[in-house]
Motif scaffolding. Structure first.
Motif, mmCIF file in Angstrom:
data_model
loop_
_atom_site.group_PDB
_atom_site.id
_atom_site.type_symbol
_atom_site.label_atom_id
_atom_site.label_comp_id
_atom_site.label_asym_id
_atom_site.label_seq_id
_atom_site.Cartn_x
_atom_site.Cartn_y
_atom_site.Cartn_z
ATOM 1 N N PHE A 182 -47.002 -71.715 -105.349
ATOM 2 C CA PHE A 182 -45.588 -71.405 -105.145
ATOM 3 C C PHE A 182 -45.400 -69.963 -104.670
ATOM 4 O O PHE A 182 -44.587 -69.683 -103.812
ATOM 5 N N ASN A 183 -46.169 -69.058 -105.222
ATOM 6 C CA ASN A 183 -45.946 -67.627 -104.992
ATOM 7 C C ASN A 183 -46.796 -67.037 -103.864
ATOM 8 O O ASN A 183 -46.966 -65.828 -103.789
ATOM 9 N N ALA A 184 -47.311 -67.855 -102.970
ATOM 10 C CA ALA A 184 -48.082 -67.343 -101.838
ATOM 11 C C ALA A 184 -47.148 -66.639 -100.853
ATOM 12 O O ALA A 184 -45.936 -66.797 -100.907
ATOM 13 N N SER A 185 -47.701 -65.879 -99.966
ATOM 14 C CA SER A 185 -46.906 -65.145 -98.967
ATOM 15 C C SER A 185 -46.616 -66.047 -97.769
ATOM 16 O O SER A 185 -47.428 -66.193 -96.873
ATOM 17 N N PHE A 186 -45.429 -66.649 -97.776
ATOM 18 C CA PHE A 186 -45.008 -67.525 -96.699
ATOM 19 C C PHE A 186 -43.917 -66.855 -95.874
ATOM 20 O O PHE A 186 -43.185 -66.004 -96.379
ATOM 21 N N SER A 187 -43.761 -67.258 -94.639
ATOM 22 C CA SER A 187 -42.726 -66.706 -93.762
ATOM 23 C C SER A 187 -41.350 -67.286 -94.047
ATOM 24 O O SER A 187 -40.341 -66.604 -93.915
ATOM 25 N N HIS A 188 -41.305 -68.553 -94.417
ATOM 26 C CA HIS A 188 -40.030 -69.237 -94.686
ATOM 27 C C HIS A 188 -39.305 -68.535 -95.824
ATOM 28 O O HIS A 188 -39.849 -68.361 -96.909
ATOM 29 N N MET A 189 -38.078 -68.136 -95.594
ATOM 30 C CA MET A 189 -37.358 -67.278 -96.541
ATOM 31 C C MET A 189 -36.693 -68.024 -97.698
ATOM 32 O O MET A 189 -36.206 -67.405 -98.619
ATOM 33 N N GLU A 190 -36.655 -69.357 -97.662
ATOM 34 C CA GLU A 190 -36.000 -70.110 -98.730
ATOM 35 C C GLU A 190 -36.789 -70.110 -100.028
ATOM 36 O O GLU A 190 -36.274 -70.497 -101.067
ATOM 37 N N GLY A 191 -38.056 -69.767 -99.969
ATOM 38 C CA GLY A 191 -38.868 -69.738 -101.179
ATOM 39 C C GLY A 191 -39.453 -71.083 -101.571
ATOM 40 O O GLY A 191 -39.892 -71.255 -102.702
ATOM 41 N N ASN A 192 -39.461 -72.029 -100.641
ATOM 42 C CA ASN A 192 -40.010 -73.345 -100.975
ATOM 43 C C ASN A 192 -41.011 -73.849 -99.931
ATOM 44 O O ASN A 192 -41.200 -75.052 -99.761
ATOM 45 N N SER A 193 -41.659 -72.928 -99.249
ATOM 46 C CA SER A 193 -42.651 -73.326 -98.241
ATOM 47 C C SER A 193 -43.764 -74.156 -98.848
ATOM 48 O O SER A 193 -44.277 -75.078 -98.209
#
Length: 131
Positions: A70-81
Motif C-alpha cells: 500500500f505504501n509504495a511510491s506510486f505516481s497516482h495521487m489517489e493513494g490506491n495504486s
C-alpha cells in the motif's frame, strides 16, 4: 443479467460469493450453459480458488500485500495504486460452465470477490447463458 451487492469490511479482503452465484444459477433453471461473472470496479477483482480452508484466502491477501504494498511510491495521487495493480493482476471476470444445473467447479473451488480498496459497497454482475 443479475446484480449482486457485496459489502466489504477491510482494505484488502476476499469474500466468498459462491453461495450467491449458486443461488442465481439454481434460480435461472439453466441445466447446461455458462455463468459469466464480472466486477465493474478498477480496484476490485474476482478469482476462483480453494474455499474449503479460509486460510488460503488470507494467504492470498497477505502475499498480494507483500508483492504490491500500500505504501509504495506510486505516481497516482489517489493513494490506491496498489489496488489498481492488484485488480489488474487478478482480473475482473470469470467464466464457469454450468452442468446438470450446477456450477462446474472443482471439489475445493469457490468464487471470491477480491476487495483491494475497501471497505466499500461493491457490485458483481452475473450473466447466465443457456447453451
Amino acid at each position: 443479467m443479475e446484480q449482486l451487492g457485496v459489502n466489504t469490511n477491510n482494505r484488502v479482503e476476499l469474500v466468498d460469493i459462491t453461495p450467491l452465484v449458486r443461488g442465481l444459477v439454481e434460480k435461472s433453471g439453466v441445466e447446461y450453459g455458462v455463468c459469466y461473472i464480472y466486477v465493474p470496479h478498477t480496484t476490485a477483482a474476482v478469482t476462483i480458488n480453494e474455499s474449503a480452508d479460509p486460510s488460503v484466502a488470507r494467504d492470498i491477501e497477505s502475499e498480494l500485500n507483500k508483492l504490491i504494498p500500500f505504501n509504495a511510491s506510486f505516481s497516482h495521487m489517489e493513494g490506491n495504486s496498489d489496488a489498481h495493480i492488484k485488480s489488474t493482476l487478478v482480473g475482473c471476470s470469470k467464466t464457469i460452465f454450468i452442468q446438470n444445473g450446477s456450477l462446474f467447479l472443482g471439489t475445493w473451488q469457490g468464487i471470491f470477490f477480491c476487495e483491494f480498496d475497501g471497505p466499500r459497497k461493491r457490485k458483481v454482475y452475473v450473466k447466465i447463458v443457456k447453451g
